[in-house]
Design an enzyme around this catalytic site. Sequence first.
Site, mmCIF file in Angstrom:
data_model
loop_
_atom_site.group_PDB
_atom_site.id
_atom_site.type_symbol
_atom_site.label_atom_id
_atom_site.label_comp_id
_atom_site.label_asym_id
_atom_site.label_seq_id
_atom_site.Cartn_x
_atom_site.Cartn_y
_atom_site.Cartn_z
ATOM 1 N N SER A 124 45.289 -1.980 24.702
ATOM 2 C CA SER A 124 43.866 -1.820 24.391
ATOM 3 C C SER A 124 43.605 -2.142 22.936
ATOM 4 C CB SER A 124 43.445 -0.381 24.695
ATOM 5 O OG SER A 124 42.193 -0.082 24.125
ATOM 6 N N TYR A 149 43.672 8.782 23.903
ATOM 7 C CA TYR A 149 43.915 7.622 24.772
ATOM 8 C C TYR A 149 44.487 6.462 23.971
ATOM 9 C CZ TYR A 149 42.771 3.206 27.047
ATOM 10 O OH TYR A 149 42.829 1.933 27.542
ATOM 11 N N LYS A 153 48.306 4.400 24.006
ATOM 12 C CA LYS A 153 48.508 2.954 24.097
ATOM 13 C C LYS A 153 49.373 2.458 22.944
ATOM 14 C CE LYS A 153 46.357 1.982 27.891
ATOM 15 N NZ LYS A 153 47.131 1.535 29.059
#
Length: 340
Positions: A124, A149, A153
Amino acid sequence: MAILVTGGLGYIGSHTVVELINSGYEVVIVDDLSHSEKFILNNIEEITGKRPIFYPFDLKRKELLTQVFEAHQIDGCINFAAFKAVGESQEKPVDYYENNLFSLINILQEFKSRNISNFIFSSSCTVYGQADEMPIDENTPLKMPESVYGKTKQMGEEILKDFAKGYKRKVSLLRYFNPIGAHPSALLGELPIGVPNNLVPYVMQTAAGIREKLNVWGNDYPTEDGTAVRDYIYVVDLAKAHVAALKNLMSIPNDEAVIDVYNLGTGKGSSVLEVVKAFETANNVAVPYQICDRREGDITIAYANADKAERNLNWKSETSLEEALKTVWEWQKYLESRKN
């Protein structure tokens, strides 16, 4: 040639499975159905004429994952399996670290013990944090992401870099920006469970009357209209990039340590309000909205320089924002027809 697609019934995963099948690959899906539904498997078969092999379990269950590798000659993996909501990750950090990292490590243990290479990681643009300059290219310095989040990643990327170096394996890290849209058949699309966390599904449900108003998280950002800016890429374009990255990895001899990093985006930023207006124009519907306080973990602006993917993978995004948003509305109509 069998490719393991984890999270293969999810939003990006299901579109990528279609492109893999259309490119002649055998696909083995593992998905715990926590953010997807089994009818997607039927729809993949309807689109492609071929039903992928499907295993419904949580990748943290290592013994079941081992059984999949024993049953199939896996030649590579595209890993989509992850919790992905920025806001939720701030509220449930331990759940995100456990789910997103333990599942990855379990797959890599199987790759290590069976001497398998060709691993593509669904990463991402959040790994860049709030970049100092736009557009963001692959040499933009990484920053500690604002959200849990994003941190998972970034940690996943570091794990894979060490894996590739330590065991001489081939890895592609695909850093994509904001996927939107649905398959042109209207049989696949983003399927939010409960209240959507991403902008476009919330716009879609608001236009359909499922939600009263769209929450616009902040209008005091230093942007042209005060709302946050992102790079919105059509999901089918994005799916095709995964196939291109896989083919590229497989063209490289085994027993080489390869770490490819690619940004996948359109190269153009659009604000929240620009997306709302584009959706209204594309579909001739109204989207009522209200301005709310900023959401923790969100950044101000992010859009990609994807020139490296065009050079090395012969890939680029080809679908406009309005064209992508038209497919979203057709997907919503399909979902409504399933209720009748």
